[in-house]
Design an enzyme around this catalytic site. Structure first.
Site, PDB file in Angstrom:
ATOM      1  N   GLU A  90      -8.143   4.501   3.856  1.00  0.00           N
ATOM      2  CA  GLU A  90      -7.123   4.406   2.818  1.00  0.00           C
ATOM      3  C   GLU A  90      -7.014   5.728   2.054  1.00  0.00           C
ATOM      4  OE1 GLU A  90      -7.544  -0.295   1.543  1.00  0.00           O
ATOM      5  OE2 GLU A  90      -8.551   1.225   0.341  1.00  0.00           O
ATOM      6  N   CYS A  91      -5.817   6.235   1.922  1.00  0.00           N
ATOM      7  CA  CYS A  91      -5.503   7.390   1.078  1.00  0.00           C
ATOM      8  C   CYS A  91      -6.488   8.539   1.345  1.00  0.00           C
ATOM      9  CB  CYS A  91      -5.492   6.971  -0.389  1.00  0.00           C
ATOM     10  SG  CYS A  91      -4.571   8.116  -1.460  1.00  0.00           S
ATOM     11  N   GLY A  92      -7.396   8.837   0.416  1.00  0.00           N
ATOM     12  CA  GLY A  92      -8.343   9.915   0.636  1.00  0.00           C
ATOM     13  C   GLY A  92      -9.188   9.721   1.870  1.00  0.00           C
ATOM     14  N   MET A 117      -8.144   8.392   4.588  1.00  0.00           N
ATOM     15  CA  MET A 117      -7.278   8.806   5.688  1.00  0.00           C
ATOM     16  C   MET A 117      -7.234  10.327   5.786  1.00  0.00           C
ATOM     17  SD  MET A 117      -3.214   7.927   6.306  1.00  0.00           S
ATOM     18  CE  MET A 117      -2.665   8.694   4.773  1.00  0.00           C
ATOM     19  N   SER A 167      -3.626   4.342   6.102  1.00  0.00           N
ATOM     20  CA  SER A 167      -2.448   4.341   5.255  1.00  0.00           C
ATOM     21  C   SER A 167      -2.799   4.965   3.911  1.00  0.00           C
ATOM     22  CB  SER A 167      -1.935   2.914   5.039  1.00  0.00           C
ATOM     23  OG  SER A 167      -0.816   2.899   4.163  1.00  0.00           O
TER      24      SER A 167
END
Length: 433
Positions: free
Chosen positions: A321-323, A325, A412
């Protein structure tokens, strides 16, 4: 239905930046120092404020969000807290009436009295007009029990801002402006609590200031329905899920870990930037955080990137997720323009920007079912991967995050709230691509 009475309060404001977090933390620490058990909640999606509030209260801080979790989920959390706490505090998000759902919606749903924190800098008698507007907008549906004048310049200034306030909307406290007690910030908000070595002394100073300024203020008991959520099936029984957790991967809702354990999983946390190897596990979760600030430490870990590669080669599920990713991308350019080589397990390059790139609540249709969450990031990712799904914003905002899948990797920018669909989360962590 039985109910439990517990003193409770929502701390809100007319806008962001008024000092809600510092006042909430001050109240929590003051009560804790008096020997009380304090449970603090944060309205809406947030990771950084809850870290400070958890240090202040000595208890984990959970989210109350009518979109991500729903009314019944929020009711169950409050009911559980009421059985063990001497005081419940709920910090609002943005301004009292901002957003859909708003802090006011939450206060109305659970009958929480509202304490409004208003930055009194640069105003005097107009303070009362602003407070009265907050009090009157929804009439009796929202009850302000008082106001706090934050960042006043002197005792005389504190007296001026109280002029015009009616008896049923008292000035609870006038808190002096103290630059030495301000918390540092970076692009996503407050600096993480674990990075502030002097935080406990600062919290005690806030608590003392609150105690001296608010003498005579009493917290009102609120009736919380004794409602528990249905037990989850042990779909992940016998499964071990590794979770990266440190200053680089810290954006973790406690409710997400609770959800995994309630599904029967064993959760094994590890710190990549401390050099710890991936634990033996059946699945991995790389949450968001600040990989751009700790890229050198991640690369210095002799096993982290290699362990991720081996994990994926064995077709074991990995949610990033986010970081998390960004740590899997080929390269990451930080805010100073320095390029860092990352794990190279997801094709693409990420870049941090000076301006916000995306913000908003999100609903994402996974192949296993719909999950809810939120997005908040200053970076962008250029990848040749085609999304397998695109999120929608319930408020019509432009943010619509992509969901990528490559083998057993799912990634994502979306920060998922696992309790919004535990069965879908379990189905993914059980899969092998």
């Amino acid at each position: 239905m039985t109910a439990t009475l517990c003193p409770a309060l929502m701390v809100s404001a007319p806008a962001s930046g008024q000092g809600k977090t510092s006042v909430t933390a001050a109240i929590a620490r003051h009560a804790r120092n008096a020997g009380k058990t304090v449970r603090v909640f944060k309205t809406g999606p947030d990771y950084l404020d809850p870290m400070v509030l958890a240090r202040a209260s000595g208890q984990p801080v959970y989210q109350l969000d009518l979109f991500m979790g729903g009314l019944a989920h929020c009711r169950a959390q409050l009911a559980a807290a009421a059985t063990e706490a001497d005081l419940i505090l709920v910090e609002g998000v943005m301004g009292l009436f901002d957003g859909a759902p708003s802090s006011a919606d939450l206060a109305e749903a659970f009958g929480l009295p509202v304490l409004a924190v208003i930055d009194a800098s640069g105003m005097a008698q107009t303070f009362a007009a602003l407070a009265l507007g907050l009090q009157s907008l929804r009439g009796e549906r929202i009850r302000l029990c008082g106001v706090v004048a934050n960042r006043v310049g002197s005792e005389g200034h504190g007296r001026m801002v109280a002029e015009g306030l009616p008896a049923n909307l008292p000035l609870v406290a006038a808190l002096q402006r103290r630059q030495d007690l301000a918390l540092p910030e970076r692009h996503l908000g407050l600096v993480q609590a674990l990075e502030l070595p002097g935080l406990d002394a600062q919290l005690d100073a806030w608590a003392q200031a609150w105690g001296e300024a608010s003498r005579g203020f009493e917290f009102e008991p609120v009736r919380f329905a004794a409602e528990a959520e249905p037990a989850l099936p042990a779909l992940l029984a016998g499964r071990r899920i590794g979770v990266a957790q440190d200053a680089a991967f810290s954006f973790i809702y406690p409710a997400n870990l609770d959800c995994l354990r309630a599904l029967g999983a064993e959760v094994a946390t590890f710190s990549p930037i401390a050099g710890e190897p991936l634990p033996p596990c059946d699945a991995l979760w790389l949450p968001g955080g600040y990989p751009e600030l700790h890229a050198d430490a991640m690369r210095a870990n002799p096993t982290f990137f290699a362990g991720l590669r081996e994990h994926l080669a064995l077709h074991k599920p990995l949610l990033a997720e986010c970081g998390g990713m960004l740590a899997l991308a080929d390269t990451l350019v930080d805010g100073d323009g320095h390029e860092h080589a990352m794990a190279g397990l997801m094709p693409g390059s990420a870049r941090l920007h000076q301006r916000l790139a995306a913000l908003g609540m999100q609903s994402m249709d996974w192949p296993e079912g719909t999950l809810r969450g939120h997005s908040f990031h200053y970076s962008t990712l250029a990848t040749p991967l085609a999304p397998i799904a695109t999120a929608s914003n319930p408020n019509g905002g432009k943010t619509a995050e992509a969901l990528y899948q490559q083998g057993s990797l799912r990634a994502s920018y979306l920060h998922h709230y696992f309790p919004s669909n535990p069965q879908a989360v379990a189905a993914f962590f059980l899969n092998k691509a």
